[in-house]
Design an enzyme around this catalytic site. Sequence first.
Site, PDB file in Angstrom:
ATOM      1  N   ASN A  41       0.829  -1.196   0.000  1.00 44.26           N
ATOM      2  CA  ASN A  41       0.000   0.000   0.000  1.00 44.26           C
ATOM      3  C   ASN A  41       0.870   1.255   0.000  1.00 44.26           C
ATOM      4  O   ASN A  41       1.909   1.301   0.660  1.00 44.26           O
ATOM      5  CB  ASN A  41      -0.903   0.008   1.242  1.00 44.26           C
ATOM      6  CG  ASN A  41      -1.918  -1.116   1.206  1.00 44.26           C
ATOM      7  OD1 ASN A  41      -2.460  -1.438   0.156  1.00 44.26           O
ATOM      8  ND2 ASN A  41      -2.173  -1.732   2.355  1.00 44.26           N
ATOM      9  N   GLN A  77      -2.267   2.726   3.655  1.00 45.40           N
ATOM     10  CA  GLN A  77      -0.961   2.529   4.312  1.00 45.40           C
ATOM     11  C   GLN A  77      -0.986   3.133   5.709  1.00 45.40           C
ATOM     12  O   GLN A  77      -1.361   4.301   5.879  1.00 45.40           O
ATOM     13  CB  GLN A  77       0.166   3.172   3.492  1.00 45.40           C
ATOM     14  CG  GLN A  77       1.550   2.875   4.075  1.00 45.40           C
ATOM     15  CD  GLN A  77       2.697   3.466   3.260  1.00 45.40           C
ATOM     16  OE1 GLN A  77       2.486   4.227   2.322  1.00 45.40           O
ATOM     17  NE2 GLN A  77       3.909   3.100   3.646  1.00 45.40           N
ATOM     18  N   HIS A 108       6.692  -2.253   3.003  1.00 41.23           N
ATOM     19  CA  HIS A 108       6.434  -3.651   3.338  1.00 41.23           C
ATOM     20  C   HIS A 108       5.570  -4.283   2.260  1.00 41.23           C
ATOM     21  O   HIS A 108       4.692  -3.639   1.696  1.00 41.23           O
ATOM     22  CB  HIS A 108       5.773  -3.802   4.713  1.00 41.23           C
ATOM     23  CG  HIS A 108       4.563  -2.938   4.920  1.00 41.23           C
ATOM     24  ND1 HIS A 108       4.666  -1.606   5.209  1.00 41.23           N
ATOM     25  CD2 HIS A 108       3.235  -3.219   4.893  1.00 41.23           C
ATOM     26  CE1 HIS A 108       3.450  -1.086   5.352  1.00 41.23           C
ATOM     27  NE2 HIS A 108       2.563  -2.044   5.155  1.00 41.23           N
TER      28      HIS A 108
END
Length: 124
Positions: free
Chosen positions: A89, A96, A102
């Site tokens: 995201n 996010q 990540h």
Amino acid sequence: MIDPDCLFCKIVAGDIPADTVLETDDVLVFRDIAPQAPVHLLAVPKRHIPSIAEVGPEDHGLLGALVQAANDAAGAFGLEDRGYRIASNVGDEAGQTVFHLHLHIMGGAPLGALAVTDLQDRTP
Ligand code: AMP
């Protein structure tokens, strides 16, 4: 580089515990604390990069290592034949919440829609 205020930097440093499933020189993979699939892992570079949108040419090798670790972790959970999703995201509308790059690795059951299912007239 480490950001002392970053949650995932603290996990990488061992200051906050995580359920680690795979570690390499450059990447840590651990279980998501609030799983949204039977298998829900997060693959993070040990170096602080705020999001996948802020990757530069100097990070290309690291991104390759990150994807490799994500695929290896999925394989370790037996997902390579079943299928799985890798997602990252960026920013508010994508949801996010942790501003350290990540990859979500999700699988273990049929997964739902990737995003908005009813576009109505919202296509640009
Ligand atoms: P995102 O919303 O894409 O930024 O994803 C952040 C993810 O981090 C969410 O799925 C959270 O459940 C997960 N998360 C937050 N804190 C922790 C933690 N301490 N350990 C593991 N996962 C976490």
